[in-house]
Write an enzyme that holds these catalytic residues in place. Structure first.
Site, short mmCIF file in Angstrom:
data_model
loop_
_atom_site.label_atom_id
_atom_site.label_comp_id
_atom_site.label_asym_id
_atom_site.label_seq_id
_atom_site.Cartn_x
_atom_site.Cartn_y
_atom_site.Cartn_z
N GLN A 97 6.58 -11.25 1.60
CA GLN A 97 7.28 -10.00 1.03
C GLN A 97 8.28 -9.27 0.60
OE1 GLN A 97 3.49 -10.07 0.61
NE2 GLN A 97 3.84 -7.91 -0.04
N HIS B 147 9.48 -9.41 -3.34
CA HIS B 147 9.18 -7.53 -4.00
C HIS B 147 10.56 -7.38 -4.04
CE1 HIS B 147 4.67 -6.70 -4.37
NE2 HIS B 147 4.73 -7.11 -3.13
N GLU C 299 2.84 -0.21 5.61
CA GLU C 299 1.87 -0.42 4.25
C GLU C 299 1.35 -1.17 4.45
OE1 GLU C 299 2.05 -1.56 -0.42
OE2 GLU C 299 4.18 -1.64 0.79
N HIS C 300 1.57 -2.87 5.13
CA HIS C 300 0.69 -3.37 5.19
C HIS C 300 1.41 -4.06 6.60
CE1 HIS C 300 2.00 -4.42 1.24
NE2 HIS C 300 0.81 -4.87 0.57
N ASP D 182 -2.65 -8.56 -1.34
CA ASP D 182 -2.06 -8.25 -2.87
C ASP D 182 -3.18 -8.74 -4.48
OD1 ASP D 182 0.21 -6.39 -1.43
OD2 ASP D 182 1.50 -8.80 -2.02
N HIS E 31 -13.73 42.79 -2.85
CA HIS E 31 -14.54 41.67 -2.53
C HIS E 31 -16.85 42.53 -1.33
CE1 HIS E 31 -11.26 39.75 -2.31
NE2 HIS E 31 -12.26 38.18 -1.80
#
Length: 426
Positions: free
Chosen positions: A250, A253, A318-319, A352, A411
């Site tokens: 990862q 990336h 995230e993961h 992914d 109102h």
């Protein structure tokens, strides 16, 4: 007790880098708002060396591009899309329109209505992010979005054929070869060539994520997604080879992608460090993965699984891969994560690319308050109400008193009008 064997950049360093990104993105957005297509073209040339006659692909260009793609690649794309489509459809089926009678004559309900138009960003740059086509375009179409605009950058001055194929198969109505902040901004604010959309979605680098943050309000966004984050939670039943493989896998990336290990075993932590160094010697993307790990890698040693849960929830990554004796414990006890990968048989790469869950997930601790992109993000849950004349009188009497309590006399008149009218009718 928590022990840090390794830490990444300090909070101050990260803030300084973030500040520079914010300034750059703000300038680009202002430029496009003022100059439209002219600015888009200038920025595309500056960042991607790309300035075609039109950024939008014609039907003929799309067909030619798809025809150039190997059949095996097409089949692989279609298999992945079948998995993502099936799960998205099942998610949509879990969301129901409702209508209930709360008291006699009063009916309240909600409908799940798709957003009218969505702009999907499919990252490119170093890698053609083919899978992002499935995650955003296809999911939006399953939700029922009528107009889906999709942008992806050129790669080395060429149209990314596999990505365009996936975009078309996923159901994109308009495909533009356009990247980065200029693509996100053009879709959000509109230009002479691109009609504005109601919502922008998709992952990307720090600049794309910042563009979404600054454009929010002009348009809706899915979430802040990027740079990617990966956490591995491991005990003594795991091994350094698998942990290192998954963290570096990862880390490729980008150089700003954080990776972390939380473990109850100091020996596993040490083995992981050794394995990372060994694997970096022959990993084809080691130039990126090494910087990612050295600048943003973290190793935390904890005394217990309970402590591992607490530390993982603080990170809110995230993961999260769980490589422990009892992965289900984390499913039942963790609350802050984008997606969980339970056991050694699955991994982030599956999520992914192909397994079926969505890979556009919360980063930068956003997992503390939101989940990832899914079919429900493209649906607005809209309420309505209706009442019989008799019920209007009953509700009106309560409304009169409650409005007066707050000093909202205009109102109150709305309620009084209904009471007088419908009492007379009865």
């Amino acid at each position: 007790m928590t022990k840090y064997l390794k830490t990444g950049k300090s909070e101050q360093e990260l803030k300084e880098a973030s500040s520079k990104v914010q300034e750059s993105v703000s300038t680009i957005i202002k430029d496009i708002e003022e100059k439209g297509d002219e600015a888009v073209r200038e920025l595309s040339m500056k960042f991607d060396k790309w300035s075609p006659e039109t950024f939008r692909l014609s039907d003929e260009q799309i067909k030619e591009t798809i025809d150039s793609v190997d059949e095996t690649v097409k089949n692989d794309i279609q298999f992945a899309q079948e998995q993502i489509r099936y799960f998205a459809q099942k998610q949509k089926e879990s969301m129901s329109d409702i209508e209930v009678e709360t008291i006699p004559g009063v009916k309240l309900g909600h409908k799940n209505v798709p957003v009218n138009s969505v702009g999907c960003y499919i990252p490119g740059g170093r890698y053609p992010m083919v899978a992002s086509s499935h995650m955003s375009i296809l999911t939006a179409k399953v939700a029922g979005v009528r107009r889906v605009v999709a942008c992806t950058p050129p790669i080395n001055g060429e149209i990314p054929a596999a990505t365009v194929t996936a975009m078309h198969f996923a159901g994109a109505d308009e495909i533009y070869i356009l990247g980065g902040v200029q693509a996100m901004t053009a879709m959000a604010v509109g230009t002479e060539a691109i009609d504005a959309v109601d919502m922008i979605v998709g992952p990307g680098n720090a600049f794309v994520a910042e563009a979404k943050r600054q454009l929010y309000g002009k348009v809706g966004i899915d979430l802040l997604a990027g740079p990617t984050e990966t956490l591995v939670i491991a005990d003594e039943t795991s091994d350094g080879e698998m942990i290192a493989t998954d963290l570096l896998g990862q880390g490729e990336h980008g150089p700003t992608s954080p990776g972390a290990l939380i473990t109850t075993s100091e020996s596993i932590a040490e083995d992981t460090v050794k394995e990372i160094e060994r694997q970096l010697k022959d990993l084809p993307t080691a130039d990126v993965a090494r910087v990612s790990w050295e600048d943003n890698g973290t190793i935390i040693i904890v005394d217990s699984i309970d402590e591992a849960v607490k530390e993982a929830d603080k990170l809110a990554y995230e993961h999260v891969e769980v490589l422990t004796e009892d992965p289900e414990y984390f499913l039942n006890n963790m609350t802050n994560y984008g997606s969980l990968f339970l056991g050694p048989e699955t991994n982030v790469a599956y999520g992914d690319k192909v397994i079926g869950t969505n890979h556009t997930l919360p980063t930068q601790k956003a997992a503390k308050y939101t989940g990832g992109l899914w079919v429900g993000k493209f649906l607005k849950t809209l309420t309505y109400q209706k009442a019989s004349p008799e019920a209007s009188v009953k509700i009106g009497e309560y409304a009169e008193r409650l409005c007066e309590l707050e000093g909202f006399m205009g109102h109150k008149r709305q309620a009084t009008l209904r009471i007088n009218r419908y009492k007379q009718d009865n």
